[in-house]
Design a protein around this motif. Sequence first.
Motif, PDB file in Angstrom:
ATOM      1  N   THR A  13       0.828  -1.251   0.156  1.00 24.42           N
ATOM      2  CA  THR A  13      -0.029  -0.066  -0.094  1.00 24.42           C
ATOM      3  C   THR A  13       1.035   1.353  -0.095  1.00 24.42           C
ATOM      4  OG1 THR A  13      -1.712  -1.118   1.339  1.00 24.42           O
ATOM      5  CG2 THR A  13      -1.915   1.356   1.158  1.00 24.42           C
ATOM      6  N   CYS A  14       1.641   1.416   1.148  1.00 26.65           N
ATOM      7  CA  CYS A  14       2.657   2.406   1.136  1.00 26.65           C
ATOM      8  C   CYS A  14       4.125   2.238   1.406  1.00 26.65           C
ATOM      9  CB  CYS A  14       1.892   3.183   2.420  1.00 26.65           C
ATOM     10  SG  CYS A  14       3.319   4.710   2.788  1.00 26.65           S
ATOM     11  N   ALA A  30       9.027   0.757  -8.978  1.00 26.33           N
ATOM     12  CA  ALA A  30       7.899   1.108  -9.446  1.00 26.33           C
ATOM     13  C   ALA A  30       7.887   0.338 -11.052  1.00 26.33           C
ATOM     14  CB  ALA A  30       7.367   2.552  -9.591  1.00 26.33           C
ATOM     15  N   LYS A  39       1.384  -4.584 -12.149  1.00 26.80           N
ATOM     16  CA  LYS A  39       0.931  -3.914 -10.894  1.00 26.80           C
ATOM     17  C   LYS A  39       1.933  -3.213 -10.353  1.00 26.80           C
ATOM     18  CE  LYS A  39      -2.382  -7.710  -9.546  1.00 26.80           C
ATOM     19  NZ  LYS A  39      -2.621  -8.901  -8.482  1.00 26.80           N
ATOM     20  N   ALA A  40       1.414  -1.903  -9.789  1.00 28.74           N
ATOM     21  CA  ALA A  40       2.268  -1.043  -9.063  1.00 28.74           C
ATOM     22  C   ALA A  40       2.415  -1.716  -7.806  1.00 28.74           C
ATOM     23  CB  ALA A  40       1.757   0.391  -9.120  1.00 28.74           C
ATOM     24  N   PHE A  42       3.079  -0.210  -4.958  1.00 31.94           N
ATOM     25  CA  PHE A  42       2.456   0.607  -4.065  1.00 31.94           C
ATOM     26  C   PHE A  42       1.637   1.589  -4.581  1.00 31.94           C
ATOM     27  CE2 PHE A  42       7.196   0.932  -4.336  1.00 31.94           C
ATOM     28  CZ  PHE A  42       7.248   2.049  -4.920  1.00 31.94           C
ATOM     29  N   ASP A  43       0.848   2.126  -3.580  1.00 28.75           N
ATOM     30  CA  ASP A  43      -0.218   3.188  -4.309  1.00 28.75           C
ATOM     31  C   ASP A  43       0.320   4.688  -3.841  1.00 28.75           C
ATOM     32  OD1 ASP A  43      -1.848   1.520  -5.310  1.00 28.75           O
ATOM     33  OD2 ASP A  43      -2.818   1.212  -3.498  1.00 28.75           O
ATOM     34  N   VAL A  44       1.016   4.408  -2.456  1.00 31.41           N
ATOM     35  CA  VAL A  44       1.353   5.993  -1.729  1.00 31.41           C
ATOM     36  C   VAL A  44       3.075   5.981  -1.475  1.00 31.41           C
ATOM     37  CG1 VAL A  44       1.320   7.463   0.237  1.00 31.41           C
ATOM     38  CG2 VAL A  44      -0.758   6.195  -0.799  1.00 31.41           C
TER      39      VAL A  44
END
Length: 446
Positions: A13-14, A30, A39-40, A42-44
């Motif tokens: 997630t982060c 990334a 898929k990335a 992490f999002d943050v």
Amino acid sequence: DPNSDLNRFYPGTCLETGYDILFFWVARMAMMGLELTGKAPFDVVYLHGLVRAADGTKMSKTKGNVIDPLDTVATYGADSLRYSLVTGVTPGQDIPLNMEKLAANRNFANKLWNACKFVTDNALKGADEAELAELGVNGAMSKEEYDSLSLPERYIVSKCHELAASVTSDIENYSLGSAGSKIYEFLWDQFADWYIEISKTRLYEGAGGGGEIEAKAARRVLVYILDTSLRLLHPYMPYVTEQLWHHLPRSDKGQEAAAHSIMLADWPQMDDGSPLVTSAEDVAAFESFQSLTRSIRNARAEYNVEPGKKISATIVAKGPIKDVIAAEAKSLVALAKLDPDQVFVYEAGSDEAKEAAAVDSVQLVIQDGVEAYLPLSGLIDPEKERKRLEKQSEKVNKEIQKLSGRLQSKGFVDKAPPAVVDKAKAELAELEDQATKIQASLEALA
């Protein structure tokens, strides 16, 4: 494989990292994640500043300003270092690490330890096993229970619930430093300095307490606030909070879920849409009580009243606040060091209030509708105070003469830098102001 580590932990997630490796590592992670999995990872990306020396310079072996974390942990503790680093985070800025801050946060850990020791070794001393089982925190306090409490208890619970909501919001928005500082301020300034002292008036007969109902309510609130605060503080100080939490009573309902670690305990502000009970009216009412207490303390300090001396006071108030002060008179006695037999609370405009105003007293205007009168005869020994003021007046006047002569000298005014001359003039003005106040005090004693 659905059971593989990759499937379980990827994507995350982060990602938390320093800004200096954003393009060296973060961008490559990334790109590689997207290339290999689609898929990335992490999002943050949470970018914090770099840890620097106390003066803001970069740590360097050449400069000799490197702080060894192992030595720091050995001296101040791991929790103090962790808390200092996390609460020192300000978006867009580096983190200057100084030993004074570490020492202050170690003192905070000691303060927390002593607060827990008071609760477990003193407040809970008279509780039986059945009550201890009931005291275990197994969820948020209900509105019904909240309404049954006295004002100081309602105030501290309301402030604790406000803290839980605020800290939760800050953490969810990555304002980690702000959240940690709020917990510190609450535990030190509200819980330790105010409620623990007030709780003694419920628990001990010598302080005006002794009633079983109010003693049970105090024990319940002490455990509830400390338990909730430890859960909020745990991400910042995991070791000391884990240790202290195991000394608090455990609820039978929570044995399976939370008996082994505070990490398994529920977060105080659950994500179910139900707000914790708070009351702005209770907070405002108790803040008026706090203002009254502070004003009396300030008057004691201003008149140099001996710390152990108990003084008399007459409180004049109107409306509901008068009832609040009257109900908590024993708390006011304990916090402001008043004589319990010489504390009076009257309705504004009454004959008793007019008589109190006629006595030679120090009048304290707390707020609209709340005043306090402290008889001068109880505050000071007139003869002793006159001698002290005369001695102080003599000292100040000598300083005034010395500084005036200096400023009247052309050699000083013409040759000294303007900043030095301005500083001397400011010092003279301050001394003259002190002399005026001392003279006014002497005339009041005449």
